[in-house]
Write an enzyme that holds these catalytic residues in place. Structure first.
Site, PDB file in Angstrom:
ATOM      1  NE  ARG A  53       0.203   1.215   3.456  1.00  0.00           N
ATOM      2  CZ  ARG A  53       1.150   2.090   3.671  1.00  0.00           C
ATOM      3  NH1 ARG A  53       2.424   1.721   3.692  1.00  0.00           N
ATOM      4  NH2 ARG A  53       0.896   3.372   3.882  1.00  0.00           N
ATOM      5  N   GLY A  54       0.295   2.407  -0.009  1.00  0.00           N
ATOM      6  CA  GLY A  54       1.090   3.626  -0.174  1.00  0.00           C
ATOM      7  C   GLY A  54       1.164   3.926  -1.666  1.00  0.00           C
ATOM      8  CB  ALA A  55       0.470   7.044  -3.536  1.00  0.00           C
ATOM      9  NE  ARG A  90      -5.970   1.148  -1.695  1.00  0.00           N
ATOM     10  CZ  ARG A  90      -5.338   1.648  -0.636  1.00  0.00           C
ATOM     11  NH1 ARG A  90      -4.092   1.299  -0.379  1.00  0.00           N
ATOM     12  NH2 ARG A  90      -5.953   2.488   0.181  1.00  0.00           N
ATOM     13  CD  GLN A 201      -3.164   2.556   6.893  1.00  0.00           C
ATOM     14  OE1 GLN A 201      -3.773   2.900   7.902  1.00  0.00           O
ATOM     15  NE2 GLN A 201      -3.720   2.547   5.709  1.00  0.00           N
ATOM     16  CG  ASP A 242      -2.829   8.251  -1.181  1.00  0.00           C
ATOM     17  OD1 ASP A 242      -2.729   8.717  -0.028  1.00  0.00           O
ATOM     18  OD2 ASP A 242      -2.523   7.086  -1.466  1.00  0.00           O
ATOM     19  CG  ASN A 252      -2.043  11.652   2.818  1.00  0.00           C
ATOM     20  OD1 ASN A 252      -1.528  10.797   2.106  1.00  0.00           O
ATOM     21  ND2 ASN A 252      -1.709  11.787   4.089  1.00  0.00           N
ATOM     22  CE  LYS A 253      -5.116   5.778   4.477  1.00  0.00           C
ATOM     23  NZ  LYS A 253      -6.100   4.878   3.797  1.00  0.00           N
TER      24      LYS A 253
HETATM   25  O1  MRU Z   1      -4.366   3.387   2.336  1.00  0.00           O
HETATM   26  P1  MRU Z   1      -2.889   3.511   2.262  1.00  0.00           P
HETATM   27  O2  MRU Z   1      -2.154   2.888   3.398  1.00  0.00           O
HETATM   28  O3  MRU Z   1      -2.352   3.092   0.912  1.00  0.00           O
HETATM   29  O4  MRU Z   1      -2.672   5.066   2.348  1.00  0.00           O
HETATM   30  C1  MRU Z   1      -1.396   5.592   2.253  1.00  0.00           C
HETATM   31  C2  MRU Z   1      -1.337   7.025   2.494  1.00  0.00           C
HETATM   32  O5  MRU Z   1      -2.320   7.716   2.650  1.00  0.00           O
HETATM   33  C3  MRU Z   1      -0.011   7.641   2.413  1.00  0.00           C
HETATM   34  O6  MRU Z   1       0.107   8.720   3.275  1.00  0.00           O
HETATM   35  C4  MRU Z   1       0.152   8.084   0.959  1.00  0.00           C
HETATM   36  O7  MRU Z   1      -0.043   7.024   0.072  1.00  0.00           O
HETATM   37  C5  MRU Z   1       1.408   8.663   0.677  1.00  0.00           C
HETATM   38  S1  MRU Z   1       2.596   7.464   0.812  1.00  0.00           S
HETATM   39  C6  MRU Z   1       4.066   7.942   0.335  1.00  0.00           C
END
Ligand code: MRU
Length: 359
Positions: A53-55, A90, A201, A242, A252-253
């Site tokens: 996960r993470g963009a 996603r 996370q 993201d 973002n999250k």
């Molecule tokens: O749902 P996730 O865990 O994929 O969400 C990730 C985030 O929101 C991060 O902050 C974002 O992707 C930036 S990561 C470098």
């Protein structure tokens, strides 16, 4: 970055088997399990279920998904279909779409026999570019932390939300890259780690990363940030993104927006670390244009952790049959963001400044 004092990355190709390997992040911090991805189906599962996960990392993983799919059918038509499937796993982070488009553009005018090799080379390149981008974000963001330290001459308190560390990328991370660089250059730091419900996370991943690097951190539940900021216990907030629009709105999250509001009210700089691959230059209005992923409500009604016997267990925490709604991301309007840290340079959250990244 370090895991038990050994260097690790989040995704790699095994030199002997040529299989794609990842860390199954669903099991962290309790178990470090390496998982193989051998087919497009494996990749789709890994992204949807958040083994990765993470963009930036889902963008890199999707590139290898295109490669694995092309091994079965390397026609352009099949790869367009594969790209759509990957993008739908996603929808909020733009990186999957960015990687798929990059690959499709590269292969569109060549014979299908060449596609598999081309895609593998490009996936490896996208992976390496991500490492380089995060390394540079670290260097550029370090300067900002150093400025704060120069003024304060004391420990710098950073608040971060979700996980935008190396686990969200291939290596280094985005929001945490400046923290890692500053720590290595001797700047005293302390990190406030937001829990980041519902999947935690922050607690599961960010805290684990920071502890492995020996960086002091304290874990706080999501609603604590405002109190910390009011009481001058935060010098700077840094988050990932993201999808950032050309006008500087940051998706973002979920919960990032509320931290940015509290930071503005308390005159605390709010920085966003954004690889250029996560900027969507085609969008100008984050609230109305960025698709917000709504995830399974089970992520809200169940929590996962270790039971007394040390076994990973899932428990229900809400009334049976209650309804929960799981918005995974929110949008922080540009006016609440002081700086965007990219691999090229640090820019303002304004259209002119962001478009200068394309020069
Ligand atoms: O749902 P996730 O865990 O994929 O969400 C990730 C985030 O929101 C991060 O902050 C974002 O992707 C930036 S990561 C470098």
């Amino acid at each position: 970055m370090k895991v038990n004092n050994k260097n690790m990355q989040t995704i790699w190709m095994d030199n002997n088997s040529e299989n794609i390997k990842i860390i199954d992040q669903r099991l962290l911090p309790f178990e470090l399990k390496i998982q193989e991805l051998n087919s497009l189906k494996d990749v789709i599962f890994a992204i949807k279920e958040m083994q990765v996960r993470g963009a930036p990392l889902i963008g890199v993983t999707a590139s290898y998904g295109m490669y694995l799919s092309s091994k079965i059918d390397s026609s352009y038509e099949n790869l367009i279909k594969t790209g759509e499937e990957l993008i739908n796993t996603r929808p909020t982070a733009v990186n999957i779409e960015w990687a798929v488009k990059k690959i499709l553009n590269k292969i569109k005018n060549q014979s299908k026999e060449k596609n598999t090799d081309t895609i593998l080379n490009l996936a490896n390149q996208i992976r390496q570019d991500d490492i380089n981008a995060c390394n540079n974000i670290g260097n550029n963001g370090f300067e900002l932390l150093n400025e704060i330290y120069d003024k304060k001459k004391d420990k710098v308190n950073v608040l971060t939300h979700c996980n935008a560390g190396w686990l969200a990328t291939v290596d280094w991370g985005t929001a945490l890259a400046p923290v890692y660089k500053a720590h290595r250059k001797g700047i005293p730091l302390h990190i406030w780690v937001d829990e980041t419900r519902p999947r935690n996370q922050g607690f599961n991943l960010t805290a684990w990363e920071l502890m492995n690097e020996g960086i002091p951190c304290s874990l706080v539940v999501d609603n604590t940030g405002g109190h910390l900021m009011q009481n001058k216990m935060v010098d700077v907030c840094i988050t990932g993104t993201d999808r950032t629009t050309a006008t500087g709105d940051v998706c973002n999250k979920i919960g990032t927006y509320l931290k940015a509001l509290a930071a503005k009210e308390n005159n605390i700089p709010f920085y966003v670390a954004a690889p250029i691959s996560s900027i969507d230059f085609s969008m100008n209005d984050g609230i109305n244009q960025v698709p917000i992923e709504v995830r399974d409500s089970e992520e809200i009604s169940y929590m996962t952790g270790l039971d007394k016997e040390g076994k990973i267990t899932k428990i229900r925490t809400t009334p049976t049959n209650s309804i929960s709604v799981n918005y995974a991301f929110d949008v922080t309007p540009a006016k609440f963001i002081n700086k965007i840290i990219t691999e090229k340079k640090v820019v303002d959250a304004t259209k002119n400044s962001i478009l200068s990244l394309l020069e």
